[in-house]
Write a protein that holds these residues in place. Structure first.
Motif, PDB file in Angstrom:
ATOM      1  N   GLY A  22       0.802  -1.217   0.000  1.00  0.00           N
ATOM      2  CA  GLY A  22       0.000   0.000   0.000  1.00  0.00           C
ATOM      3  C   GLY A  22       0.831   1.262   0.000  1.00  0.00           C
ATOM      4  N   MET A  23       2.109   1.154  -0.235  1.00  0.00           N
ATOM      5  CA  MET A  23       2.990   2.328  -0.260  1.00  0.00           C
ATOM      6  C   MET A  23       4.293   1.959  -0.940  1.00  0.00           C
ATOM      7  N   GLY A  24       4.956   2.959  -1.554  1.00  0.00           N
ATOM      8  CA  GLY A  24       6.293   2.705  -2.079  1.00  0.00           C
ATOM      9  C   GLY A  24       6.548   3.179  -3.496  1.00  0.00           C
ATOM     10  N   PHE A  25       5.544   3.147  -4.406  1.00  0.00           N
ATOM     11  CA  PHE A  25       5.825   3.476  -5.804  1.00  0.00           C
ATOM     12  C   PHE A  25       6.252   4.933  -5.964  1.00  0.00           C
ATOM     13  N   GLY A  26       5.468   5.849  -5.417  1.00  0.00           N
ATOM     14  CA  GLY A  26       5.794   7.261  -5.569  1.00  0.00           C
ATOM     15  C   GLY A  26       7.072   7.648  -4.865  1.00  0.00           C
ATOM     16  N   VAL A  27       7.223   7.187  -3.618  1.00  0.00           N
ATOM     17  CA  VAL A  27       8.427   7.512  -2.848  1.00  0.00           C
ATOM     18  C   VAL A  27       9.676   6.982  -3.541  1.00  0.00           C
ATOM     19  N   THR A  28       9.604   5.731  -4.024  1.00  0.00           N
ATOM     20  CA  THR A  28      10.767   5.118  -4.689  1.00  0.00           C
ATOM     21  C   THR A  28      11.082   5.809  -6.009  1.00  0.00           C
ATOM     22  N   SER A  29      10.069   6.046  -6.838  1.00  0.00           N
ATOM     23  CA  SER A  29      10.277   6.666  -8.153  1.00  0.00           C
ATOM     24  C   SER A  29      10.810   8.085  -8.023  1.00  0.00           C
ATOM     25  N   ALA A  30      10.218   8.871  -7.134  1.00  0.00           N
ATOM     26  CA  ALA A  30      10.673  10.250  -6.948  1.00  0.00           C
ATOM     27  C   ALA A  30      12.100  10.289  -6.415  1.00  0.00           C
ATOM     28  N   THR A  31      12.430   9.346  -5.530  1.00  0.00           N
ATOM     29  CA  THR A  31      13.788   9.279  -4.990  1.00  0.00           C
ATOM     30  C   THR A  31      14.809   9.015  -6.088  1.00  0.00           C
ATOM     31  N   VAL A  32      14.502   8.069  -6.988  1.00  0.00           N
ATOM     32  CA  VAL A  32      15.417   7.737  -8.086  1.00  0.00           C
ATOM     33  C   VAL A  32      15.596   8.936  -9.014  1.00  0.00           C
ATOM     34  N   LEU A  33      14.493   9.589  -9.395  1.00  0.00           N
ATOM     35  CA  LEU A  33      14.573  10.725 -10.313  1.00  0.00           C
ATOM     36  C   LEU A  33      15.305  11.904  -9.686  1.00  0.00           C
ATOM     37  N   LEU A  34      15.060  12.149  -8.405  1.00  0.00           N
ATOM     38  CA  LEU A  34      15.734  13.245  -7.717  1.00  0.00           C
ATOM     39  C   LEU A  34      17.234  12.972  -7.634  1.00  0.00           C
ATOM     40  N   ALA A  35      17.599  11.714  -7.395  1.00  0.00           N
ATOM     41  CA  ALA A  35      19.010  11.348  -7.318  1.00  0.00           C
ATOM     42  C   ALA A  35      19.717  11.516  -8.662  1.00  0.00           C
ATOM     43  N   LEU A  36      18.962  11.423  -9.761  1.00  0.00           N
ATOM     44  CA  LEU A  36      19.535  11.607 -11.101  1.00  0.00           C
ATOM     45  C   LEU A  36      19.677  13.075 -11.483  1.00  0.00           C
ATOM     46  N   GLY A  37      19.235  13.972 -10.591  1.00  0.00           N
ATOM     47  CA  GLY A  37      19.394  15.394 -10.853  1.00  0.00           C
ATOM     48  C   GLY A  37      18.191  16.067 -11.475  1.00  0.00           C
ATOM     49  N   VAL A  38      17.066  15.350 -11.544  1.00  0.00           N
ATOM     50  CA  VAL A  38      15.850  15.950 -12.098  1.00  0.00           C
ATOM     51  C   VAL A  38      15.305  16.970 -11.100  1.00  0.00           C
ATOM     52  N   ALA A  39      14.840  18.108 -11.588  1.00  0.00           N
ATOM     53  CA  ALA A  39      14.289  19.155 -10.723  1.00  0.00           C
ATOM     54  C   ALA A  39      13.103  18.617  -9.926  1.00  0.00           C
ATOM     55  N   PRO A  40      12.921  19.076  -8.677  1.00  0.00           N
ATOM     56  CA  PRO A  40      11.876  18.526  -7.811  1.00  0.00           C
ATOM     57  C   PRO A  40      10.476  18.531  -8.414  1.00  0.00           C
ATOM     58  N   ALA A  41      10.038  19.690  -8.940  1.00  0.00           N
ATOM     59  CA  ALA A  41       8.698  19.754  -9.523  1.00  0.00           C
ATOM     60  C   ALA A  41       8.578  18.804 -10.710  1.00  0.00           C
ATOM     61  N   THR A  42       9.644  18.710 -11.509  1.00  0.00           N
ATOM     62  CA  THR A  42       9.629  17.809 -12.658  1.00  0.00           C
ATOM     63  C   THR A  42       9.632  16.362 -12.215  1.00  0.00           C
ATOM     64  N   ALA A  43      10.394  16.041 -11.162  1.00  0.00           N
ATOM     65  CA  ALA A  43      10.429  14.675 -10.644  1.00  0.00           C
ATOM     66  C   ALA A  43       9.058  14.253 -10.146  1.00  0.00           C
ATOM     67  N   SER A  44       8.367  15.146  -9.438  1.00  0.00           N
ATOM     68  CA  SER A  44       7.031  14.828  -8.946  1.00  0.00           C
ATOM     69  C   SER A  44       6.051  14.701 -10.106  1.00  0.00           C
ATOM     70  N   ALA A  45       6.157  15.611 -11.080  1.00  0.00           N
ATOM     71  CA  ALA A  45       5.275  15.545 -12.250  1.00  0.00           C
ATOM     72  C   ALA A  45       5.500  14.240 -13.015  1.00  0.00           C
ATOM     73  N   ALA A  46       6.768  13.844 -13.178  1.00  0.00           N
ATOM     74  CA  ALA A  46       7.088  12.602 -13.885  1.00  0.00           C
ATOM     75  C   ALA A  46       6.553  11.388 -13.125  1.00  0.00           C
ATOM     76  N   THR A  47       6.715  11.406 -11.809  1.00  0.00           N
ATOM     77  CA  THR A  47       6.224  10.294 -10.992  1.00  0.00           C
ATOM     78  C   THR A  47       4.715  10.157 -11.122  1.00  0.00           C
ATOM     79  N   HIS A  48       4.009  11.276 -11.101  1.00  0.00           N
ATOM     80  CA  HIS A  48       2.550  11.203 -11.183  1.00  0.00           C
ATOM     81  C   HIS A  48       2.079  10.893 -12.606  1.00  0.00           C
ATOM     82  N   ALA A  49       2.859  11.272 -13.598  1.00  0.00           N
ATOM     83  CA  ALA A  49       2.537  10.849 -14.965  1.00  0.00           C
ATOM     84  C   ALA A  49       2.636   9.331 -15.072  1.00  0.00           C
TER      85      ALA A  49
END
Length: 298
Positions: A22-49
Motif C-alpha cells: 500500500g505504499m512505495g511506488f511514488g516515494v521510490t520513483s521520486a527518490t530515483v529521479l531526484l538522485a539523477l538530478g531531475v528538478a523537484p517539480a519535474t520529478a514529482s510531475a514525472a512520478t505522477h505521470a
C-alpha cells in the motif's frame, strides 16, 4: 533502450511493493529521479505521470480481487484530489533549492515511516483515538494528497497506516482501496502540474520505463496482496529511501569526505540487511503461530 529497461525493472519492483504494502511506488520513483538530478517539480510531475496508468491498472486489479471498499474510496479520494492539486501548485511556485530540500526532507521522513513501520512495528504518524473515526477520512485524504504532490510520493505512507486504524478492514482491503484512490489523486496532481507548466521538462524515457514495469506487475501485486512477507520488503524499501535522500540532504548542507560517505553507506546497507532478516524471522514466527493456533469451539 537500456534506460527504459532499467526503469521498467525499477517500476516493476516499486509497484510490487506498492501493490502489496500500500505504499512505495511514488516515494521510490521520486527518490530515483531526484538522485539523477531531475528538478523537484519535474520529478514529482514525472512520478505522477507514471502513476496514471499504473494506479489505474492496480486499482482495477484490486477491484477484481475484491480488495476495495467503494464508500471509503470516495470519502478519501475526493479530499485527496483537492490536497494533491494544491500541493502541485505550491511546488511549482517555490525556488529550485527550496523545493529540492523540501522534497528530500519529505522523502527522508517517509522512508523513516516505512522503515519503522515494517522494521520495528513503530508508527510515526499518529492516529485518532476518540470520536467517530470515519470523520478523519477527509483530513487524511487532504494531507495525503498534499504531501504526495509536494514530496513526489507520500500518499501510501500517510493514508495506508491511517486507514488501517480508522477502519475495520483487513490489510488487503486497505491496500486495495488506497491504490485505487491513488489514481484519482494522480489525475488531480497531474492537472496541477500542467497548470504550473512543470510537465514541459519531464524525462519521458524513464517515465515510459516506470509505466511498463508498473503496469506489468500491478495485476500480480494485487493478487499477492496480504500473501508476501511485508516486514522485510518494507524494511528494505524504507532503508534505501532513507539512504538516497539522506545523501541528498547532506550534500545540500555541504557534504562529507568521499571515504566517509562510502563507509557510512556500506554500514547502513549492512544494518538494513540485518533488520530485514530479523523482520522476516519475526513475521515468519508470527505466521506459524497463527497457523498452529487451535480453533476454540463455542
Amino acid at each position: 533502450m537500456w534506460l527504459v529497461l532499467a526503469f521498467a525493472m525499477a517500476g516493476g519492483l516499486a509497484q510490487l511493493v506498492d501493490g502489496t504494502l500500500g505504499m512505495g511506488f511514488g516515494v521510490t520513483s521520486a527518490t530515483v529521479l531526484l538522485a539523477l538530478g531531475v528538478a523537484p517539480a519535474t520529478a514529482s510531475a514525472a512520478t505522477h505521470a507514471a502513476k496514471l496508468p499504473t494506479t489505474l491498472i492496480s486499482g482495477l486489479s484490486h477491484w477484481r480481487e475484491g480488495n476495495i471498499d467503494a464508500k471509503i474510496l470516495v470519502r478519501v479520494a475526493l479530499p485527496g484530489m483537492v490536497g494533491g492539486f494544491l500541493g502541485a501548485v505550491v511546488l511549482t511556485g517555490i525556488s529550485l533549492e527550496a523545493a529540492k530540500g523540501w522534497m528530500s526532507g519529505l522523502l527522508l521522513f517517509f522512508g523513516a515511516v516505512i522503515l519503522l513501520r515494517f522494521g520495528f512495528g513503530v508508527r510515526l504518524i499518529p492516529v485518532p483515538k476518540n470520536g467517530e473515526r470515519t470523520r478523519w477520512l477527509a483530513p487524511v485524504g487532504v494531507l495525503g494528497g498534499f504531501v504526495d504532490a509536494t514530496g513526489g510520493g507520500g500518499w501510501g505512507p500517510v493514508v495506508t497506516p491511517s486507514l488501517m486504524t480508522i477502519t475495520r478492514h483487513e490489510p488487503r482491503k486497505v491496500v486495495g482501496t488506497v491504490n485505487a484512490a491513488e489514481f484519482a489523486v494522480a489525475v488531480s496532481v497531474s492537472a496541477g502540474f500542467i497548470t504550473g507548466a512543470a510537465h514541459q521538462d519531464i524525462p519521458w524515457l524513464p517515465v515510459l520505463g516506470l509505466v511498463l514495469g508498473g503496469v506489468c506487475i500491478a495485476p500480480i501485486a494485487a493478487r499477492l496482496a496480504g500473501r508476501l512477507p511485508h516486514a522485510p520488503m518494507g524494511t528494505m524499501v524504507g532503508g534505501l529511501v532513507i539512504l538516497v535522500n539522506l545523501v541528498t540532504v547532506v550534500a545540500l548542507l555541504g557534504g562529507l569526505p568521499g571515504w566517509l560517505d562510502a563507509v557510512l553507506i556500506v554500514a547502513w546497507l549492512a544494518l538494513i540487511g540485518r533488520l530485514a532478516w530479523r523482520a522476516w524471522e519475526k513475521e515468519k514466527a508470527g505466521r506459524l503461530h497463527v497457523v498452529g493456533t487451535p480453533e476454540v469451539n463455542a
